[in-house]
Enzyme design. Structure first.
Site, PDB file in Angstrom:
ATOM      1  N   LYS A 156       7.389  11.919  -2.684  1.00  0.00           N
ATOM      2  CA  LYS A 156       8.471  12.390  -3.323  1.00  0.00           C
ATOM      3  C   LYS A 156       9.499  12.905  -2.559  1.00  0.00           C
ATOM      4  CE  LYS A 156      11.007  14.969  -7.522  1.00  0.00           C
ATOM      5  NZ  LYS A 156      10.696  15.946  -8.174  1.00  0.00           N
ATOM      6  N   LYS A 194      -6.499 -11.787   6.118  1.00  0.00           N
ATOM      7  CA  LYS A 194      -5.177 -12.609   6.307  1.00  0.00           C
ATOM      8  C   LYS A 194      -4.587 -14.315   6.899  1.00  0.00           C
ATOM      9  CE  LYS A 194      -3.128  -8.544   8.624  1.00  0.00           C
ATOM     10  NZ  LYS A 194      -3.045  -7.662   9.843  1.00  0.00           N
ATOM     11  N   ARG A 206      -3.013 -16.846   5.342  1.00  0.00           N
ATOM     12  CA  ARG A 206      -1.563 -17.889   5.803  1.00  0.00           C
ATOM     13  C   ARG A 206      -2.211 -19.083   5.422  1.00  0.00           C
ATOM     14  NH1 ARG A 206      -0.915 -17.258  12.384  1.00  0.00           N
ATOM     15  NH2 ARG A 206      -0.492 -15.187  11.860  1.00  0.00           N
ATOM     16  N   THR A 246       5.890   2.240   2.211  1.00  0.00           N
ATOM     17  CA  THR A 246       6.137   4.155   2.935  1.00  0.00           C
ATOM     18  C   THR A 246       3.836   3.755   3.365  1.00  0.00           C
ATOM     19  OG1 THR A 246       4.251   4.545   0.495  1.00  0.00           O
ATOM     20  CG2 THR A 246       6.824   4.920   0.196  1.00  0.00           C
ATOM     21  N   GLY A 247       3.185   2.827   3.762  1.00  0.00           N
ATOM     22  CA  GLY A 247       1.870   3.013   4.287  1.00  0.00           C
ATOM     23  C   GLY A 247       2.256   3.187   5.802  1.00  0.00           C
ATOM     24  N   VAL A 248       1.231   3.185   6.144  1.00  0.00           N
ATOM     25  CA  VAL A 248       1.259   3.073   7.844  1.00  0.00           C
ATOM     26  C   VAL A 248       2.206   3.049   8.678  1.00  0.00           C
ATOM     27  CG1 VAL A 248      -0.199   3.368   9.961  1.00  0.00           C
ATOM     28  CG2 VAL A 248      -1.117   3.621   7.801  1.00  0.00           C
ATOM     29  N   ILE A 249       2.362   1.817   8.429  1.00  0.00           N
ATOM     30  CA  ILE A 249       3.306   1.161   9.354  1.00  0.00           C
ATOM     31  C   ILE A 249       4.299   1.151   9.160  1.00  0.00           C
ATOM     32  CG2 ILE A 249       2.312  -1.389   9.006  1.00  0.00           C
ATOM     33  CD1 ILE A 249       3.926  -0.051  12.046  1.00  0.00           C
ATOM     34  N   GLY A 250       4.413   0.782   7.140  1.00  0.00           N
ATOM     35  CA  GLY A 250       5.250  -0.160   6.399  1.00  0.00           C
ATOM     36  C   GLY A 250       6.090   1.380   6.422  1.00  0.00           C
TER      37      GLY A 250
END
Length: 312
Positions: free
Chosen positions: A47, A134, A138, A13-17
């Site tokens: 909701k 990140k 990795r 639900t995030g910026v890119i999600g």
């Protein structure tokens, strides 16, 4: 390798999600089950969005991603994990990956990358501050993962954000109402961009091409353009009048970046990333879109049309 059939999404639900979740649901006929693992607070706060997705066939699993039992219980019915968690919880993925590696039915994992290539330059990338979490993810994957197939979707900067009207023009801005822009570098430094809609589309393409994307860092994009080319398209789409233009040179951008980190400015990460992009840290001789049959993407003109409309 077997096709992806059952997908669980983290950070959806995030910026890119939200773009990734929407794109997967738009291709739901290709999958048996799509679920979103999310917190009780998100269920309450978002909701309306969740209800819309539920009508499109999304299952909601409520839990705490820091609790092993919640995650293991959620993993039980799926073969693929798509992570789109935000920068603040990137390191939490290590535990998600550890648990996925220990869950036999989970065969594929997409870590939350969707941005700047954190291993672009062997000399400088390991030292860039925004890359550190990140890079830890990795490193863990290289050293500890033996069974999972892992795919990184490296998209470069999101065109939607780069082309916007920034509240800090010094790190780049395009204001359609004032017809004013601040360009980075010389104006002739090309940058590879991906629209957020295309991030979702490219992720779905990778899901549908398991062999081609297996254990790869896919370098994908929508288009490549210089700041001057971007400006010319903005001028074209806003009546043809010349805009007022200022420049932030690479040297000035680097100076502002250094100052931002020294002062603990939250925008420091933005300065660093925009300096990396201006230096050429998004450019490749060849993109991987063709590997996953995703050559049709948004153009510069289409991306700018969206921005012009949003600023109207």
């Amino acid at each position: 390798m077997s096709q992806t059939k059952n997908i669980i999404i983290f950070g959806g639900t995030g910026v890119i999600g939200k773009y990734i979740t929407s794109a997967i649901l738009a291709s739901k006929e290709s999958f048996d089950r799509v679920a979103l693992f999310t917190s009780a607070s998100t269920v309450s706060n978002k909701k309306e969005q969740l209800e819309e997705w539920k009508h499109q066939g999304l299952d909601i699993i409520v839990g705490d991603l820091t609790k092993d039992d919640d995650v293991l219980s959620a993993y039980r019915s799926f073969d693929t994990v798509v992570s789109a968690v935000g920068r603040n919880v990137i390191a939490e993925q290590i535990n998600l990956i550890r648990l996925a590696e220990a869950t036999p039915n989970i065969t594929r994992f997409f870590p939350s990358e969707y941005g700047t290539d954190i291993e672009y330059n062997p000399q400088t990338s390991p030292h860039e501050k925004p890359h550190q979490l990140k890079l830890k993810v990795r490193k863990y994957i290289r050293e500890e993962v033996r069974r999972l197939d892992v795919t990184y979707l490296v998209t470069g900067p999101y065109a939607d954000l780069y082309l916007g009207n920034s509240n800090n023009a010094e790190y780049g801005s395009f204001d359609t109402k004032a017809k004013k822009a601040t360009l980075l570098g010389s104006g002739e430094d090309p940058v590879s961009f991906t629209t957020m809609k295309d991030v979702g589309k490219l992720l779905v393409a990778a899901l549908k091409h398991p062999e081609e994307s297996k254990n790869k860092a896919l370098k994908v994009n929508s288009f490549t353009a210089t700041p001057n080319e971007i400006l010319a398209e903005f001028e074209k789409q806003t009546g043809g009048q010349k805009w007022d233009v200022e420049y932030t040179s690479l040297a000035k951008l680097t100076e502002l970046e250094k100052k931002a980190w020294e002062e603990g400015n939250p925008a420091a990460t933005v300065y660093t990333l925009r300096r990396i992009w201006t230096e050429g840290g998004t450019l490749y001789k060849k993109r991987d879109n063709a590997l996953i049959d995703a050559e049709e993407t948004d153009s510069l003109a289409q991306a700018i049309a969206q921005v012009v409309d949003s600023q109207a």
